[in-house]
Structures are given as structure tokens and as C-alpha cells.
Design an enzyme around this catalytic site. Structure first.
Site, PDB file in Angstrom:
ATOM      1  N   GLU A  30      -9.391  13.134   7.056  1.00  0.00           N
ATOM      2  CA  GLU A  30      -9.237  14.395   6.330  1.00  0.00           C
ATOM      3  C   GLU A  30     -10.528  15.198   6.322  1.00  0.00           C
ATOM      4  O   GLU A  30     -10.528  16.410   6.555  1.00  0.00           O
ATOM      5  CB  GLU A  30      -8.813  14.122   4.889  1.00  0.00           C
ATOM      6  CG  GLU A  30      -7.389  13.666   4.704  1.00  0.00           C
ATOM      7  CD  GLU A  30      -7.047  13.594   3.229  1.00  0.00           C
ATOM      8  OE1 GLU A  30      -7.133  14.630   2.543  1.00  0.00           O
ATOM      9  OE2 GLU A  30      -6.707  12.494   2.748  1.00  0.00           O
ATOM     10  N   ARG A  67      -7.666   4.214  13.193  1.00  0.00           N
ATOM     11  CA  ARG A  67      -6.813   5.370  13.429  1.00  0.00           C
ATOM     12  C   ARG A  67      -6.218   5.399  14.839  1.00  0.00           C
ATOM     13  O   ARG A  67      -5.067   5.783  15.031  1.00  0.00           O
ATOM     14  CB  ARG A  67      -7.596   6.661  13.167  1.00  0.00           C
ATOM     15  CG  ARG A  67      -8.098   6.824  11.737  1.00  0.00           C
ATOM     16  CD  ARG A  67      -6.963   6.896  10.743  1.00  0.00           C
ATOM     17  NE  ARG A  67      -7.474   7.264   9.412  1.00  0.00           N
ATOM     18  CZ  ARG A  67      -6.785   7.134   8.299  1.00  0.00           C
ATOM     19  NH1 ARG A  67      -5.560   6.653   8.324  1.00  0.00           N
ATOM     20  NH2 ARG A  67      -7.316   7.480   7.140  1.00  0.00           N
ATOM     21  N   HIS A  85      -2.971  14.238   0.763  1.00  0.00           N
ATOM     22  CA  HIS A  85      -3.284  13.380   1.911  1.00  0.00           C
ATOM     23  C   HIS A  85      -2.176  13.471   2.961  1.00  0.00           C
ATOM     24  O   HIS A  85      -2.446  13.623   4.159  1.00  0.00           O
ATOM     25  CB  HIS A  85      -3.458  11.937   1.446  1.00  0.00           C
ATOM     26  CG  HIS A  85      -3.688  10.955   2.569  1.00  0.00           C
ATOM     27  ND1 HIS A  85      -4.823  10.957   3.350  1.00  0.00           N
ATOM     28  CD2 HIS A  85      -2.904   9.950   3.054  1.00  0.00           C
ATOM     29  CE1 HIS A  85      -4.745   9.993   4.256  1.00  0.00           C
ATOM     30  NE2 HIS A  85      -3.588   9.371   4.091  1.00  0.00           N
ATOM     31  N   THR A  91      -4.475   6.606  -0.200  1.00  0.00           N
ATOM     32  CA  THR A  91      -5.644   7.462  -0.255  1.00  0.00           C
ATOM     33  C   THR A  91      -5.555   8.435  -1.427  1.00  0.00           C
ATOM     34  O   THR A  91      -4.587   9.174  -1.562  1.00  0.00           O
ATOM     35  CB  THR A  91      -5.778   8.250   1.061  1.00  0.00           C
ATOM     36  OG1 THR A  91      -5.690   7.328   2.152  1.00  0.00           O
ATOM     37  CG2 THR A  91      -7.100   8.974   1.126  1.00  0.00           C
ATOM     38  N   GLU A 140     -10.286   4.382   3.608  1.00  0.00           N
ATOM     39  CA  GLU A 140      -9.397   5.101   2.699  1.00  0.00           C
ATOM     40  C   GLU A 140      -9.754   4.714   1.274  1.00  0.00           C
ATOM     41  O   GLU A 140      -9.638   3.535   0.902  1.00  0.00           O
ATOM     42  CB  GLU A 140      -7.921   4.806   2.997  1.00  0.00           C
ATOM     43  CG  GLU A 140      -7.449   5.421   4.302  1.00  0.00           C
ATOM     44  CD  GLU A 140      -5.946   5.338   4.510  1.00  0.00           C
ATOM     45  OE1 GLU A 140      -5.434   6.086   5.360  1.00  0.00           O
ATOM     46  OE2 GLU A 140      -5.291   4.531   3.816  1.00  0.00           O
ATOM     47  N   ASP A 197      -8.646   0.549   1.987  1.00  0.00           N
ATOM     48  CA  ASP A 197      -7.730   0.079   3.026  1.00  0.00           C
ATOM     49  C   ASP A 197      -8.238   0.619   4.370  1.00  0.00           C
ATOM     50  O   ASP A 197      -7.819   1.675   4.836  1.00  0.00           O
ATOM     51  CB  ASP A 197      -6.304   0.566   2.742  1.00  0.00           C
ATOM     52  CG  ASP A 197      -5.274  -0.163   3.586  1.00  0.00           C
ATOM     53  OD1 ASP A 197      -5.413  -1.387   3.765  1.00  0.00           O
ATOM     54  OD2 ASP A 197      -4.335   0.483   4.065  1.00  0.00           O
ATOM     55  N   THR A 199      -8.623  -5.305   4.188  1.00  0.00           N
ATOM     56  CA  THR A 199      -8.565  -4.447   3.010  1.00  0.00           C
ATOM     57  C   THR A 199      -9.591  -4.985   2.028  1.00  0.00           C
ATOM     58  O   THR A 199      -9.565  -6.171   1.690  1.00  0.00           O
ATOM     59  CB  THR A 199      -7.170  -4.446   2.367  1.00  0.00           C
ATOM     60  OG1 THR A 199      -6.217  -3.940   3.305  1.00  0.00           O
ATOM     61  CG2 THR A 199      -7.139  -3.596   1.109  1.00  0.00           C
ATOM     62  N   ASP A 241       0.845  -1.185   0.000  1.00  0.00           N
ATOM     63  CA  ASP A 241       0.000   0.000   0.000  1.00  0.00           C
ATOM     64  C   ASP A 241       0.886   1.243   0.000  1.00  0.00           C
ATOM     65  O   ASP A 241       1.662   1.459   0.937  1.00  0.00           O
ATOM     66  CB  ASP A 241      -0.920  -0.005   1.221  1.00  0.00           C
ATOM     67  CG  ASP A 241      -2.058   0.992   1.087  1.00  0.00           C
ATOM     68  OD1 ASP A 241      -2.473   1.259  -0.056  1.00  0.00           O
ATOM     69  OD2 ASP A 241      -2.530   1.496   2.112  1.00  0.00           O
TER      70      ASP A 241
END
Length: 434
Positions: free
Chosen positions: A374, A243, A143, A360, A205, A239, A262, A136
Site C-alpha cells: 500500500e 507478494r 486495505h 492489515t 502486514e 503476517d 507469522t 487471518d
């Protein structure tokens, strides 16, 4: 290496499968490959056309395919597409051309081909293959900037396509439930009070992925042009991101905050199908550094990106749905071929069936913020949904669906199918001190 536009890209071509001629991800100009099963038969390869699936084993038995196309159809008839990915590119292209001709309006073989069609809503769409490996990347400079670098110095993101090696065993097809993971995190964030429990900040994401058809030997690097030739086809990627766990563990990079699931769209749209949608890669205006020599390629500069609009819709358990992201794949800082070339630049071997994701896909516009971290400024500015509820992060019962459409003037748009998952509660999890 560029794939030439050919008869299979003809925007005027229509199919005798009527659903392929309307507003669909899967017109005759697409013909993506996947694996499916029905109540009558086990897992096997198929090709999406409108709201139908062309059953590849049955098609191979009709006698209507020949030569390389027949060999490719047989390679794609198993319960994994890995043999098809490893087939000669010319054979896969021949299969695409013969399917296009057989299912085009005016074909003399409709009666013989009707029995090879399966209603998509009567089939279960499966993983196209088990990834040999999953990498990834993080190739959106926007981002990285909005996330405060995520531990990545901005000069590094400008100099190379940063990435981490993900967990191939937890890549799953669209529709797989998203079990809220358990782990360690600070609660509240920044308090130094470490808890163990269900992830409090579950995020998505919006990403894009490419499957590789071949690889390189240990110790051998590949050029960008060679990497382009390794690309078989593409899919959508989510994905999912824990957090709280991710932010707490970020010393060596993502680990448990990323490895729990994922999600990918189950159809692989070939690079040949995407040929009309290739566009110039993002430039490097001053004062940004030039692309490093090992990732610089003239053809990649002019045709390395793909014009695809990507969207994300969030639906609550009570059915309220809202589009929360609309972004463009072509805004990424690095191309798919550059990512693959960088992956192998230290001599690490790529393999057939490797899956590479972009990270992302965020753009400069507020509507192009491609994850909740975001969108909500890490929870400081929640979004309001049509039912009046608000979200800082995903709640149990929420469904997140990613879609994509490739677009170019004068060509029929093509898509990828849904990449969707519904969040379900953690299994036997309660919060305690760690």
C-alpha cells in the site's frame, strides 16, 4: 457482555517496581501474561510489570495468593498458557486483582516478593502457547480497496469479515528471523515468465490478534455476545507476505505466500486490562449495507472496538530507522467478536487457544497504509529512508517492528511489547525458470 471497570484500572495507582511507573507498555494497570525462560530455569509462565517479569510458579509458592487466584497462578505456571486460557474467567480476574494489590505502592509484602521478579532483559520470551488454529481476516476496507480487492469482491468485504485459515505451525514469537521464502512468481510481474527462487517482493502486514479461551461444538454457531465472552486477550501480529508468490497463486486464496511465518508479540494483554479502551464499532453510513443480523449486537455496536494506536518502524542493517505506519485499530470495518462469530457461523468449531488476526490494519490516511504494497503503491512509489536508501519491498537485513498502545482519556495507556523480525536470506536459493 462488557467487563466492568474496577480497581485494577485506577490510573493513579503506582507500583513499588519503579520501572512500571514510567513510559512503559507494562504499568501496573496492564499485567499481561506470557511464557519465558532463563539460564537458571526452564520455560514457565510470567506476568510483565515494567522491565520485570513476575515469575508465576515462584509467586504461587509464596503463600500470598489464595482461592481462585492461586488456582489461576498454578494454571499459568506451565510451559504453555493454554491451561490459564481455559481457566474460569473469574479466577483469572482474581489473580489479576491480587497481583495488582501485592505489587502496588504501599504493599506490606515487598520483601517477600522481590525474589519472584526476573529482569526482562535477562529472560528469553517464548510463544505463550501453540495456536490450536490460526485464522487471518481482512477487515480493513481501505486495505482491500488499495490492493485492488485482492481477489475479494468489494461487496463481499462490506457484507462479511472475509478471511483465510492460516498455518498455525508457522506462528512464532517476536525476534524469530524472517527467512526469505522460496517459491514461484512472475518476473517481472505480469510477464507470464514464471520463475522459481527467493521471493522478490517480501512485505509485512501490521495486524492485531486475539486469543480465544473456549470454543463451540461442531455444528453450533455462536452469537456476537457469546463470541465476546470467548475472547481471552490480545497481541500484535505481523503476517509476513511473499507478494510475488501470493499474487501468482491467488486462485483459491493465500497459501505459500502467507504460510512461511507469522510473528506475534509474546505477551497476552487480557480483555479485562483492555476494558477502559473499548469504544464504539465503526458505523455503517449510507450507502454501505447494514451489518447482517447474525453479526449485529447492541453492546458490540457501542463497545465492540478498542482504541489502540498501532505503529510500524523499518530499520535497515546499517541502523537507519524510520516510522512508516501509524494507524488506529478502531478504524477496522469489523470487531473481534464479529470475526469470531463469523468464524463459527457455519458450525465450524472454535477451540481454546485459537488465534484470530484482523488482517492489515489500514486506515484512510496515507500514514495509515499498513503494508509496503500500500505504502509504495505496489512498488511504483518507493519510500526513502534516513540513510538515503529506498525501499519498494523488504530487503535482507531489514528489521520491521510493530508496537501498539491502548489509549483513553483518564486512563493509563498500556501496550503489548514489540512484535519484531529481521529478514535473512533464503536458504540455498537461486532464481531459475520454474
Amino acid at each position: 457482555m462488557t467487563i466492568e471497570i474496577n480497581a485494577t484500572h485506577d490510573p493513579a495507582a503506582t507500583s513499588w517496581v519503579a520501572s512500571a511507573n514510567g513510559d512503559t507498555d507494562f504499568p501496573l494497570q496492564n499485567l499481561p501474561f506470557g511464557i519465558f525462560r532463563t539460564s537458571e530455569s526452564g520455560a514457565r509462565g510470567g506476568v510483565a510489570l515494567g522491565d520485570r517479569i513476575i515469575d508465576l510458579p515462584r509467586l504461587a509458592e509464596t503463600g500470598l495468593l489464595d482461592g481462585d487466584a492461586l488456582a489461576a497462578a498454578r494454571a499459568g505456571s506451565h510451559d504453555t498458557l493454554l491451561p490459564l486460557l481455559a481457566a474460569p474467567p473469574a479466577a483469572v480476574s482474581a489473580l489479576r486483582a491480587q497481583i495488582f494489590a501485592l505489587f502496588r505502592d504501599g504493599s506490606a509484602h515487598r520483601a517477600a516478593l522481590e525474589p519472584v521478579l526476573v529482569a526482562m532483559d535477562a529472560a528469553e520470551l517464548l510463544m505463550p502457547l501453540k495456536p490450536a488454529a490460526f485464522t487471518d481476516f481482512c477487515t480493513s476496507y481501505e486495505h482491500i480497496s488499495r490492493m485492488g480487492g485482492g481477489g475479494v469482491p468489494k461487496h463481499a468485504a462490506l457484507s462479511l469479515p472475509v478471511a483465510y485459515n492460516g498455518r498455525a505451525s508457522s506462528v512464532r514469537a517476536s525476534g524469530t528471523p524472517v527467512v526469505r521464502p522460496m517459491g514461484q512468481f512472475e518476473a517481472p510481474a505480469g510477464s507470464n515468465d514464471v520463475k522459481w527462487g527467493p521471493e522478490p517482493m517480501l512485505d509485512f502486514e501490521l495486524e492485531f490478534g486475539v486469543w480465544l479461551r473456549a470454543g463451540n461444538e461442531l455444528g453450533d454457531a455462536v452469537t456476537v455476545a457469546e463470541a465476546e465472552a470467548l475472547l481471552f486477550g490480545c497481541c500484535l501480529v505481523n503476517d509476513w507476505s511473499a507478494r510475488g508468490i501470493q499474487f501468482f497463486e491467488m486462485i483459491l486464496g493465500p497459501h505459500l505466500g502467507k504460510s512461511f511465518l507469522t510473528t506475534i508479540s509474546p505477551w497476552i494483554v487480557t480483555m479485562e486490562a483492555l476494558a477502559p479502551f473499548r469504544v464504539a464499532a465503526r458505523g455503517r453510513p449510507d450507502p454501505e449495507p447494514a451489518v447482517p443480523a447474525y453479526l449485529d449486537d447492541r453492546t458490540d455496536r457501542t463497545h465492540g472496538a478498542i482504541a489502540i494506536t498501532l505503529t510500524a518502524d523499518l530499520a535497515t542493517a546499517v541502523g537507519a530507522s524510520q516510522r512508516i505506519v501509524e494507524t488506529e485499530l478502531s478504524d477496522l470495518y469489523w470487531t473481534l467478536a464479529q470475526m469470531a462469530a463469523h468464524q463459527a457461523s457455519n458450525g465450524a468449531p472454535l477451540e481454546p487457544g485459537d488465534l484470530i488476526a484482523t488482517g492489515t490494519v489500514s486506515g484512510a490516511a496515507d500514514t495509515a497504509r499498513a503494508c509496503l504494497a500500500e505504502i509504495t503503491l505496489r512498488g511504483g512509489s518507493p519510500i526513502t529512508l534516513p540513510d538515503g536508501s529506498t525501499r519498494n519491498m523488504l530487503e535482507d537485513g531489514d528489521t520491521l517492528t510493530i508496537r501498539g498502545r491502548a489509549h483513553a482519556a483518564g486512563y493509563r495507556p498500556i501496550g503489548f511489547g514489540d512484535c519484531s523480525g529481521t529478514v535473512v536470506p533464503a536458504r540455498n536459493g537461486t532464481e531459475t525458470d520454474a
